[in-house]
Motif scaffolding. Structure first.
Motif, PDB file in Angstrom:
ATOM      1  N   PHE A 248      39.285  41.062  24.979  1.00  0.00           N
ATOM      2  CA  PHE A 248      39.014  42.001  23.895  1.00  0.00           C
ATOM      3  C   PHE A 248      39.341  43.428  24.342  1.00  0.00           C
ATOM      4  CE2 PHE A 248      35.853  45.070  22.275  1.00  0.00           C
ATOM      5  CZ  PHE A 248      36.412  45.233  21.013  1.00  0.00           C
ATOM      6  N   GLY A 249      38.934  43.786  25.568  1.00  0.00           N
ATOM      7  CA  GLY A 249      39.224  45.113  26.103  1.00  0.00           C
ATOM      8  C   GLY A 249      40.717  45.383  26.191  1.00  0.00           C
ATOM      9  N   LEU A 250      41.496  44.370  26.562  1.00  0.00           N
ATOM     10  CA  LEU A 250      42.953  44.518  26.606  1.00  0.00           C
ATOM     11  C   LEU A 250      43.513  44.757  25.204  1.00  0.00           C
ATOM     12  CD1 LEU A 250      43.987  41.807  29.227  1.00  0.00           C
ATOM     13  CD2 LEU A 250      44.508  44.254  29.343  1.00  0.00           C
ATOM     14  N   PHE A 251      43.079  43.948  24.244  1.00  0.00           N
ATOM     15  CA  PHE A 251      43.518  44.140  22.858  1.00  0.00           C
ATOM     16  C   PHE A 251      43.226  45.575  22.408  1.00  0.00           C
ATOM     17  CE2 PHE A 251      43.196  39.433  22.015  1.00  0.00           C
ATOM     18  CZ  PHE A 251      44.512  39.276  21.621  1.00  0.00           C
ATOM     19  N   TYR A 252      42.006  46.008  22.672  1.00  0.00           N
ATOM     20  CA  TYR A 252      41.556  47.313  22.216  1.00  0.00           C
ATOM     21  C   TYR A 252      42.323  48.434  22.929  1.00  0.00           C
ATOM     22  CZ  TYR A 252      38.042  50.066  19.734  1.00  0.00           C
ATOM     23  OH  TYR A 252      37.405  50.911  18.864  1.00  0.00           O
ATOM     24  N   SER A 253      42.440  48.338  24.251  1.00  0.00           N
ATOM     25  CA  SER A 253      43.091  49.379  25.044  1.00  0.00           C
ATOM     26  C   SER A 253      44.593  49.450  24.797  1.00  0.00           C
ATOM     27  CB  SER A 253      42.844  49.136  26.538  1.00  0.00           C
ATOM     28  OG  SER A 253      41.471  49.160  26.812  1.00  0.00           O
ATOM     29  N   LEU A 254      45.220  48.297  24.602  1.00  0.00           N
ATOM     30  CA  LEU A 254      46.664  48.259  24.394  1.00  0.00           C
ATOM     31  C   LEU A 254      47.044  48.369  22.923  1.00  0.00           C
ATOM     32  CD1 LEU A 254      47.523  45.386  26.907  1.00  0.00           C
ATOM     33  CD2 LEU A 254      47.875  47.839  27.239  1.00  0.00           C
ATOM     34  N   ASN A 255      46.023  48.468  22.060  1.00  0.00           N
ATOM     35  CA  ASN A 255      46.236  48.553  20.614  1.00  0.00           C
ATOM     36  C   ASN A 255      47.103  47.393  20.120  1.00  0.00           C
ATOM     37  OD1 ASN A 255      45.753  49.694  18.128  1.00  0.00           O
ATOM     38  ND2 ASN A 255      47.493  51.088  18.236  1.00  0.00           N
ATOM     39  N   MET A 256      46.786  46.191  20.622  1.00  0.00           N
ATOM     40  CA  MET A 256      47.527  44.989  20.248  1.00  0.00           C
ATOM     41  C   MET A 256      46.932  44.367  18.996  1.00  0.00           C
ATOM     42  SD  MET A 256      47.979  43.225  24.005  1.00  0.00           S
ATOM     43  CE  MET A 256      48.459  41.661  23.313  1.00  0.00           C
ATOM     44  N   ARG A 257      47.748  43.674  18.274  1.00  0.00           N
ATOM     45  CA  ARG A 257      47.297  42.960  17.077  1.00  0.00           C
ATOM     46  C   ARG A 257      46.602  41.666  17.524  1.00  0.00           C
ATOM     47  NH1 ARG A 257      51.836  42.465  12.933  1.00  0.00           N
ATOM     48  NH2 ARG A 257      51.407  44.682  12.883  1.00  0.00           N
ATOM     49  N   TYR A 258      45.462  41.371  16.904  1.00  0.00           N
ATOM     50  CA  TYR A 258      44.741  40.138  17.216  1.00  0.00           C
ATOM     51  C   TYR A 258      45.526  38.945  16.679  1.00  0.00           C
ATOM     52  CZ  TYR A 258      40.788  43.297  17.951  1.00  0.00           C
ATOM     53  OH  TYR A 258      39.978  44.307  18.399  1.00  0.00           O
ATOM     54  N   PRO A 259      45.426  37.779  17.354  1.00  0.00           N
ATOM     55  CA  PRO A 259      46.119  36.591  16.842  1.00  0.00           C
ATOM     56  C   PRO A 259      45.566  36.196  15.468  1.00  0.00           C
ATOM     57  CG  PRO A 259      44.856  36.077  18.839  1.00  0.00           C
ATOM     58  CD  PRO A 259      44.683  37.523  18.570  1.00  0.00           C
ATOM     59  N   SER A 260      46.456  35.894  14.543  1.00  0.00           N
ATOM     60  CA  SER A 260      46.023  35.605  13.167  1.00  0.00           C
ATOM     61  C   SER A 260      45.124  34.376  13.091  1.00  0.00           C
ATOM     62  CB  SER A 260      47.235  35.436  12.246  1.00  0.00           C
ATOM     63  OG  SER A 260      48.048  34.378  12.711  1.00  0.00           O
ATOM     64  N   GLN A 261      45.311  33.406  14.003  1.00  0.00           N
ATOM     65  CA  GLN A 261      44.481  32.196  13.967  1.00  0.00           C
ATOM     66  C   GLN A 261      43.049  32.474  14.416  1.00  0.00           C
ATOM     67  OE1 GLN A 261      47.208  32.674  15.959  1.00  0.00           O
ATOM     68  NE2 GLN A 261      48.297  30.761  16.294  1.00  0.00           N
ATOM     69  N   LEU A 262      42.808  33.641  14.999  1.00  0.00           N
ATOM     70  CA  LEU A 262      41.468  34.010  15.480  1.00  0.00           C
ATOM     71  C   LEU A 262      41.026  35.352  14.884  1.00  0.00           C
ATOM     72  CD1 LEU A 262      41.995  33.093  19.242  1.00  0.00           C
ATOM     73  CD2 LEU A 262      40.610  31.818  17.596  1.00  0.00           C
ATOM     74  N   ARG A 263      41.534  35.674  13.699  1.00  0.00           N
ATOM     75  CA  ARG A 263      41.273  37.010  13.144  1.00  0.00           C
ATOM     76  C   ARG A 263      39.791  37.255  12.867  1.00  0.00           C
ATOM     77  NH1 ARG A 263      43.731  34.707   8.256  1.00  0.00           N
ATOM     78  NH2 ARG A 263      42.228  34.798   6.583  1.00  0.00           N
ATOM     79  N   TYR A 264      39.049  36.225  12.446  1.00  0.00           N
ATOM     80  CA  TYR A 264      37.629  36.445  12.167  1.00  0.00           C
ATOM     81  C   TYR A 264      36.822  36.570  13.464  1.00  0.00           C
ATOM     82  CZ  TYR A 264      38.815  35.387   7.350  1.00  0.00           C
ATOM     83  OH  TYR A 264      39.389  35.426   6.109  1.00  0.00           O
ATOM     84  N   THR A 265      37.169  35.762  14.456  1.00  0.00           N
ATOM     85  CA  THR A 265      36.485  35.858  15.752  1.00  0.00           C
ATOM     86  C   THR A 265      36.674  37.252  16.327  1.00  0.00           C
ATOM     87  OG1 THR A 265      36.816  33.493  16.165  1.00  0.00           O
ATOM     88  CG2 THR A 265      36.342  34.880  18.080  1.00  0.00           C
ATOM     89  N   PHE A 266      37.919  37.761  16.273  1.00  0.00           N
ATOM     90  CA  PHE A 266      38.190  39.085  16.821  1.00  0.00           C
ATOM     91  C   PHE A 266      37.818  40.215  15.869  1.00  0.00           C
ATOM     92  CE2 PHE A 266      40.578  36.757  20.036  1.00  0.00           C
ATOM     93  CZ  PHE A 266      40.109  37.400  21.162  1.00  0.00           C
ATOM     94  N   GLU A 267      37.336  39.887  14.705  1.00  0.00           N
ATOM     95  CA  GLU A 267      36.694  40.890  13.851  1.00  0.00           C
ATOM     96  C   GLU A 267      35.210  40.964  14.210  1.00  0.00           C
ATOM     97  OE1 GLU A 267      35.697  41.946   9.179  1.00  0.00           O
ATOM     98  OE2 GLU A 267      36.397  39.935   9.684  1.00  0.00           O
ATOM     99  N   VAL A 268      34.587  39.800  14.431  1.00  0.00           N
ATOM    100  CA  VAL A 268      33.160  39.746  14.733  1.00  0.00           C
ATOM    101  C   VAL A 268      32.860  40.357  16.106  1.00  0.00           C
ATOM    102  CG1 VAL A 268      31.270  38.137  15.241  1.00  0.00           C
ATOM    103  CG2 VAL A 268      32.629  37.853  13.161  1.00  0.00           C
ATOM    104  N   ILE A 269      33.734  40.132  17.095  1.00  0.00           N
ATOM    105  CA  ILE A 269      33.458  40.664  18.438  1.00  0.00           C
ATOM    106  C   ILE A 269      33.282  42.183  18.414  1.00  0.00           C
ATOM    107  CG2 ILE A 269      34.426  41.007  20.759  1.00  0.00           C
ATOM    108  CD1 ILE A 269      35.393  38.067  20.608  1.00  0.00           C
ATOM    109  N   PRO A 270      34.236  42.965  17.883  1.00  0.00           N
ATOM    110  CA  PRO A 270      34.011  44.416  17.906  1.00  0.00           C
ATOM    111  C   PRO A 270      32.980  44.906  16.901  1.00  0.00           C
ATOM    112  CG  PRO A 270      36.119  43.940  16.876  1.00  0.00           C
ATOM    113  CD  PRO A 270      35.578  42.642  17.402  1.00  0.00           C
ATOM    114  N   LYS A 271      32.948  44.305  15.721  1.00  0.00           N
ATOM    115  CA  LYS A 271      32.130  44.869  14.648  1.00  0.00           C
ATOM    116  C   LYS A 271      30.691  44.357  14.639  1.00  0.00           C
ATOM    117  CE  LYS A 271      36.005  45.960  11.656  1.00  0.00           C
ATOM    118  NZ  LYS A 271      36.601  45.837  10.339  1.00  0.00           N
ATOM    119  N   VAL A 272      30.470  43.118  15.053  1.00  0.00           N
ATOM    120  CA  VAL A 272      29.116  42.560  15.034  1.00  0.00           C
ATOM    121  C   VAL A 272      28.529  42.509  16.440  1.00  0.00           C
ATOM    122  CG1 VAL A 272      27.698  40.567  14.402  1.00  0.00           C
ATOM    123  CG2 VAL A 272      29.615  41.237  12.931  1.00  0.00           C
ATOM    124  N   VAL A 273      29.288  41.975  17.393  1.00  0.00           N
ATOM    125  CA  VAL A 273      28.761  41.858  18.757  1.00  0.00           C
ATOM    126  C   VAL A 273      28.718  43.229  19.440  1.00  0.00           C
ATOM    127  CG1 VAL A 273      29.078  40.791  21.031  1.00  0.00           C
ATOM    128  CG2 VAL A 273      29.566  39.464  18.970  1.00  0.00           C
TER     129      VAL A 273
END
Length: 199
Positions: free
Chosen positions: A153-178
């Motif tokens: 998650f830190g790599l995605f965030y730091s590198l401003n990478m797009r989250y994989p579409s198959q995991l878009r909800y998981t990677f929405e919940v990690i930053p916004k809920v967790v």
């Protein structure tokens, strides 16, 4: 300091941890790894309660994966989050068992993004947890899946990478809920989960 994917693959593991955690803290002013693990632990009781209410095949999968071991429990929560959000946890966490090193490397090369695990098996005392980006192992020798998830998650965030579409909800919940980084504009799935966690 701006991280590049190529830098991650060439640096020593201790330096990589430091770079990812430092870049994340520079951007957000909060620690990455300790925040993720503590928030996951804080939400664990609520997540287990929400998971327990699921029925059918999804509910059975969620119940079957729960454990009392803390590291395995965190891994189960992360995989359970994927299942609860109707996403495949095997896309996020790929396990390689009873494979030769060449076979595992071939499978890794075909992976766009994810976490890999090789576990000890009879006759093979090697185990490892690492992160794959664009078919390249960018981090390895990680302690467990929860730490790997935080760093991914830190790599995605730091590198401003797009989250994989198959995991878009998981990677929405990690930053916004967790992580509670940006709680505005939640999807219906993420908002529903957040509401259930607050009940």
């Amino acid at each position: 300091m701006v991280l590049e994917v190529s830098e991650c693959g060439n640096a020593r593991p201790a330096l990589q941890f430091f770079q990812i955690n430092a870049e994340f803290k520079h951007i957000t002013t909060m620690p990455l790894q300790s925040r993720f693990l503590s928030q996951l632990d804080l939400l664990s009781e609520g997540l287990l309660r929400v998971f327990a209410k699921r029925s059918g095949e999804q509910g059975k999968k969620l119940k079957d994966m729960m454990t009392d071991d803390i590291d395995a429990g965190r891994e189960s929560l992360i995989k359970g989050l994927c299942i609860y959000l109707n996403e495949n946890p095997d896309i996020l966490v790929q396990e390689y068992m009873d494979m030769t090193e060449a076979t595992a490397l071939s499978a890794i090369e075909k992976t766009t993004v994810g976490i890999y695990i090789t576990r000890e098996t009879p006759g093979n005392d090697f185990s490892d947890v690492g992160i794959i980006i664009k078919g390249v192992v960018v981090l390895q020798d990680l302690d467990n899946v929860a730490v790997a998830t935080a760093l991914l998650f830190g790599l995605f965030y730091s590198l401003n990478m797009r989250y994989p579409s198959q995991l878009r909800y998981t990677f929405e919940v990690i930053p916004k809920v967790v992580m509670e980084l940006d709680v505005t504009q939640l999807s219906r799935k993420a908002q529903s989960l957040k509401t259930k966690l607050l009940q």
